[in-house]
Design an enzyme around this catalytic site. Structure first.
Site, short mmCIF file in Angstrom:
data_model
loop_
_atom_site.label_atom_id
_atom_site.label_comp_id
_atom_site.label_asym_id
_atom_site.label_seq_id
_atom_site.Cartn_x
_atom_site.Cartn_y
_atom_site.Cartn_z
N LYS A 77 -2.44 48.89 -7.82
CA LYS A 77 -3.84 48.70 -8.21
C LYS A 77 -4.68 49.80 -7.60
O LYS A 77 -4.46 50.20 -6.45
CB LYS A 77 -4.31 47.32 -7.74
N SER A 152 -9.55 40.59 -11.41
CA SER A 152 -9.78 42.01 -11.50
C SER A 152 -8.50 42.84 -11.58
O SER A 152 -8.55 44.01 -11.96
CB SER A 152 -10.60 42.48 -10.29
N SER A 176 -8.17 37.05 -8.44
CA SER A 176 -7.91 38.32 -9.12
C SER A 176 -6.43 38.70 -9.26
O SER A 176 -6.12 39.65 -9.98
CB SER A 176 -8.65 39.46 -8.42
#
Lengths: 483, 485
Positions: A77, A152, A176
């Site tokens: 990420k 997210s 997330s």
């Protein structure tokens, strides 16, 4: 149709000499080149860097120094600082930023010989549940590109679902990891707060943020958690605990396992297709010998309001460093100092980030602090007490990860509250600091995946992963791939 | 307009830079004077994803301070974020302590004034808390821009807050001096005011006796005792004039301009920031275990107050001498080192020498006691020779000068080499007296006529003729005998 590759299957191929790390990396890079433009899961690839890591992994293996995961590729990420790569955190503000240090999770990933395929898209500064707030464009859900992948960590989830990575890192502040895992039909675990280092993980809400693995299977999550978890003296909230093997309970039968079903997680608001899939998953658990018991989390309903006070409060302070002075975006034209700040932050941040900074500054301001921030912290303690009381009656808590399947792209544009309320089952877990995971539990209307959330006691990740693994031995939702 | 009708109320906030090798939340060096921004780590630069880690040495210094002022050292204190934007504040917030500081309460005894008017006063302390310093904004050398140096960002500070217990600039300065001596005594701060290691903010208000507290104005960043005194005196006068002219004092933060000797407005209460304090989620509460406290307590030096009391009790020194000798840890150590060699009986002469000749000489040559050319052992040796009548006090000054100039290893060597030994042999002094009497018949006549002054003149002549080596007492005695005979 062949079963999709997993961390475990790739590690086995590498160990057996059936594939080299370079071959695996090239294979995935080719897929990314072909398929990423349609789903936008990756925001940065660097084939030279990837292949250099893969060659190093192969060299280690040749020297007989390979670990269990050496040479397995994964994606990170874009929130983890990583030398040699940008760390843009989905924001225009950090478009030019590349960190001169590795995050704790990245160090551990490198030390295990894992090979970085690229950096995955995310909501700006991890604020969002749809991945639409990324400055680098929305991510598309591989199951239906008209829908969001969740957020997210939407890029990580979409990359795995689309077969562009066998696994990825993610972070979870209010859901997330779990929510995009649910929306994309994969597995993901948010560990107990303090298990995975936050050093070099760009902060959204410090007391809630926690990194963790996302993959197809619970077993892969366990293998990766073994790599990611561990004490880091650079993070004062990192917990000093003996190392543990998160795969140790994978083979454990579920007979006698007590699964708590909070009545608050099964009330109105849950879509019928989600309810049907979750009920079926629970029936499977019962068929494996587990028993379900009714429990209650009376204050769980306050978790979304408490979360949307605490997280923005911390974020408003955490994001103050993006001021245009030392690095990152600075407005090209401005008058005095105040004007530089105002223009830089007005231009550099997106709408959702600005909204949360404003909320956060408001709830911390003089005269409102007691009514909002302090009150939310009290609620937070009560929610943790609710979980403790519930865990007196059960070993794990289960329910839906989200009330609905993936939103249509643009569905929440005019109504951020609707998006916030989608976090109703996940935020309480962060507020209590508990470990939580989501595993695929079937499909709802329109062929969109449904996630089952599993919550454990503090530090009970091994038991959660074991139960999830047993479930995945008799189901194949996690092996389905988008047609 | 007269200050006599007014009461002054002063409280001080002092920032003492703690003398740790590294910063409060990062491993970067705290050394002063490096090239800009070379001592700024990713943590000090507030790059994304970095986190603070508490420096144990800074906490230990806070504990030492708490013990030194008899305060409560909180077993659990909390770091908070003070949020505001400024280019030399990299994170956009300062990590400080707000609701639960590490040091709570305590007192400091100060001596104000000199001579008979000197008095002692006990000043109460409110709290002392740990925090990080900001960087520096450099407005010179940059045209139309400001430079930012983050070397200082993250330097550990102890902010020490007094109660408003001072009622004159003299008391405020005495407090600041006592605090300055104490932080150096317990070795938590180098006290270098030019480099900003010790700086004061003064909260000043005035009122007529019996009235409630007046509105205060805060004078920021005073980095010398002289400026502290000047700024407070100016501020008192200004506030009294304002009120007597019918104006109200508005709460404000002001700056002192040393060039004009005046204070000027920096910001009013209306411009005050809302700092949006909240507990820093990156740092767990600071827990100080009883064992750690004990460990620090055992390593504490004897404190100046206790030492001063002991000097009075054990050696019969006056309160003035005891206070002077304990004004700094260097002075106290110099005294106790010399005393250990010279013996308890020499306490008073040593005190006189240290606070007299030695202090004056150091002051004149702008040297610190630490690099005094005359060592405690040398001074002890000198005092011993006075005590056993080997030399007189006036010769002793010569020997001191010689020691200062490095003319000999110790007093004995100098006395020997320069033939300064006091002459006590009557047979050696008598011929000199005879010569002086013969050469000064007028003085002899005047003395016999009853003029005492004439006798002193004769003593002086004899001492001069003996080059100061004759024992003054013996000269007196022999001269009286001869003149009387």
């Amino acid at each position: 149709m062949n079963a999709p590759e997993t961390v475990k299957s790739l590690a086995a191929k590498l160990a057996a000499g059936e594939a080299s790390a370079v071959e695996l990396a090239q294979d995935y890079l080719a897929k990314i080149r072909a398929a990423n433009p349609a789903i936008n899961a990756y925001v940065e690839t660097n084939e030279d860097a990837t292949l250099a890591e893969a060659r190093a992994a192969d060299a280690l293996r040749a020297e007989g120094r390979a670990g269990p995961l050496t040479g397995v590729p994964l994606a990170h990420k874009d929130i983890f600082c990583q030398t040699g790569w940008h760390a843009r955190c989905g924001s225009k503000m950090l478009e030019s930023f590349a960190a001169p240090y590795d995050a704790g999770l990245i160090e551990r990933s490198r030390a295990a010989g894992l090979v970085t395929l690229g950096r995955t898209n995310m909501d700006e500064f991890a604020m969002g549940s749809t991945n639409e707030s990324s400055f680098y464009g929305a991510v598309r859900n591989p199951w239906n590109t008209g829908h969001v992948p969740g957020g997210s960590s939407g890029g990580s989830a979409a990359a795995i679902a689309a077969g562009l990575a066998p696994a990825a890192s993610g972070t979870d502040t209010g859901g997330s990891i779990r929510q995009p895992a649910a929306f994309c039909g994969i597995s993901g675990i948010k560990p107990t707060y303090g298990i995975v280092s936050r050093w070099g993980m760009i902060a959204y809400a410090s007391s809630l943020d926690q990194g963790g693995p996302m993959a197809r299977t619970a077993e892969d999550c366990a293998l990766l958690l073994n790599t990611f978890a561990g004490f880091d003296e650079r993070d004062s909230t990192s917990l000093q605990r003996p190392a543990e093997d998160y795969t140790r309970a994978l083979a454990q039968p579920l007979a006698g396992l007590r699964i708590g079903l909070p009545k608050e997680f099964f009330g109105d608001g849950m879509a019928d297709d989600v309810r049907a899939a979750v009920d079926a998953a629970l029936a499977t658990f019962r068929s494996l010998g587990a028993v379900t018991v009714d429990v209650s989390l009376p204050r769980a309903g306050m978790s979304v309001p408490a979360y949307y006070v605490i997280a923005p409060a911390e974020a408003s302070s955490n994001l103050s460093r993006y001021d245009g002075v030392r690095y990152g975006y600075r407005a090209p034209e401005y008058g005095n100092l105040d004007d530089m700040y105002v223009k830089t932050r007005a231009q550099g941040f997106g709408a959702e980030v600005k909204r949360r900074i404003l909320i956060g500054a408001y709830v911390l301001s003089h005269g409102y602090y007691d009514a909002y921030y302090l009150q939310a912290q009290k609620v937070r303690r009560l929610i943790a007490q609710d979980y403790e009381a519930a865990f007196a009656q059960c070993d794990l808590i289960m329910g839906p990860t989200t009330p609905n399947t993936a939103y249509r792209i643009g569905q929440n544009d005019e109504d951020p509250m609707a998006m916030y309320l989608g976090d109703i089952y996940t935020t309480s877990v962060n507020l209590a600091g508990l470990p939580g995971m989501s595993i695929p539990a079937g499909f709802g209307a329109g062929g969109l995946p449904v996630g089952l959330q599993i919550v454990g006691r503090w530090f009970d990740e091994a038991r959660m992963l074991g139960a999830a693994h047993q479930f995945q031995q008799t189901t194949d939702w996690h092996l389905r791939i988008p047609g | 307009m007269s200050r006599a009708n007014w009461e002054v109320v002063i409280g001080l906030e002092t920032h003492a830079q703690l003398n740790t090798a590294s910063k409060i939340f990062s491993g970067a060096s705290t050394a002063f004077g490096a090239e800009p921004n070379v001592q700024a780590s990713p943590v000090d630069l507030a790059l994304p994803g970095v986190l603070p880690v508490m420096n144990r040495a800074a906490v230990e210094r806070a504990i030492r301070f708490g013990l030194a002022i008899g305060a409560t050292v909180a077993p659990r204190s909390v770091f908070a974020r003070k949020n505001y934007f400024y280019p030399d504040l990299p994170k956009g917030y300062q990590i400080s302590q707000f609701e639960l500081p590490v040091v709570q309460g305590g007192t400091l005894t100060i001596r104000v004034g000199e001579g008979e008017k000197a008095y002692e006063k006990v000043v109460r302390l409110t709290r002392a808390h740990l925090e990080e310093d900001a960087g520096k904004s450099l407005h010179e050398d940059f045209h139309g821009m400001s430079g930012i140096d983050l070397n200082r960002a993250g330097t550990p500070l102890l902010e020490i807050v007094s109660e408003p217990d001072m009622s004159s600039s003299a008391e405020a300065v005495a407090y600041a001096r006592a605090l300055h001596a104490l932080v150096r005594w317990v070795d938590i701060c180098d006290g270098n005011m030019q480099e900003g290691s010790f700086r004061c903010d003064a909260n000043v208000s005035v009122r007529r006796p019996g009235e409630p507290l007046g509105t205060r104005r805060e004078i920021k960043n005073l980095n010398s005792f002289r400026f502290l005194q000047q700024a407070i005196d100016y501020e008192i006068q200004w506030q009294i004039e304002q009120i007597e002219d019918g104006h109200k004092i508005q709460q404000a933060t002001v700056l002192f301009d040393p060039d004009t000797g005046e204070t000027r407005m920096m910001r009013s209460k209306e411009d005050a920031h809302d700092y949006r304090y909240f507990p820093d989620p990156d740092l767990p509460p600071l827990v100080i275990a009883a064992e750690w406290m004990d460990e620090v307590r055992r390593a504490m030096p004897e404190l100046p107050g206790a030492l001063a009391a002991r000097l009075q009790n054990d050696y019969g020194l006056s309160a003035y001498d005891a206070a002077g000798l304990t004004a700094s840890r260097e002075t106290a150590r110099y005294f106790t080192d010399a005393l250990a060699i010279a013996g308890a009986a020499q306490a008073k002469p040593l005190a006189n020498w240290i606070m007299g000749e030695l202090a004056a000489r150091l002051n004149r040559e702008e040297r610190d006691l630490a690099d005094s050319p005359v060592s405690p052992a040398q001074l002890a040796g000198l005092v011993a020779r006075i005590a056993d009548n080997t030399i007189s006090n006036s010769i002793a000054k010569k020997v001191f000068d010689a020691l200062w100039n490095g003319e000999g290893a110790d007093a004995d060597a100098i006395i020997e080499a320069q033939g300064l030994k006091q002459v006590t042999d009557a047979s050696a002094i008598e011929p000199i007296i005879d010569e002086v009497l013969a050469a000064n018949p007028k003085s002899v006549e005047e003395y016999r006529a009853g003029k005492e002054k004439a006798f002193n003149a004769l003593v002086g002549q004899v001492m001069k003729a003996s080059k100061g080596k004759a024992s003054p007492a013996q000269v007196n005695e022999l001269l009286k005998k001869k003149l009387g005979g």
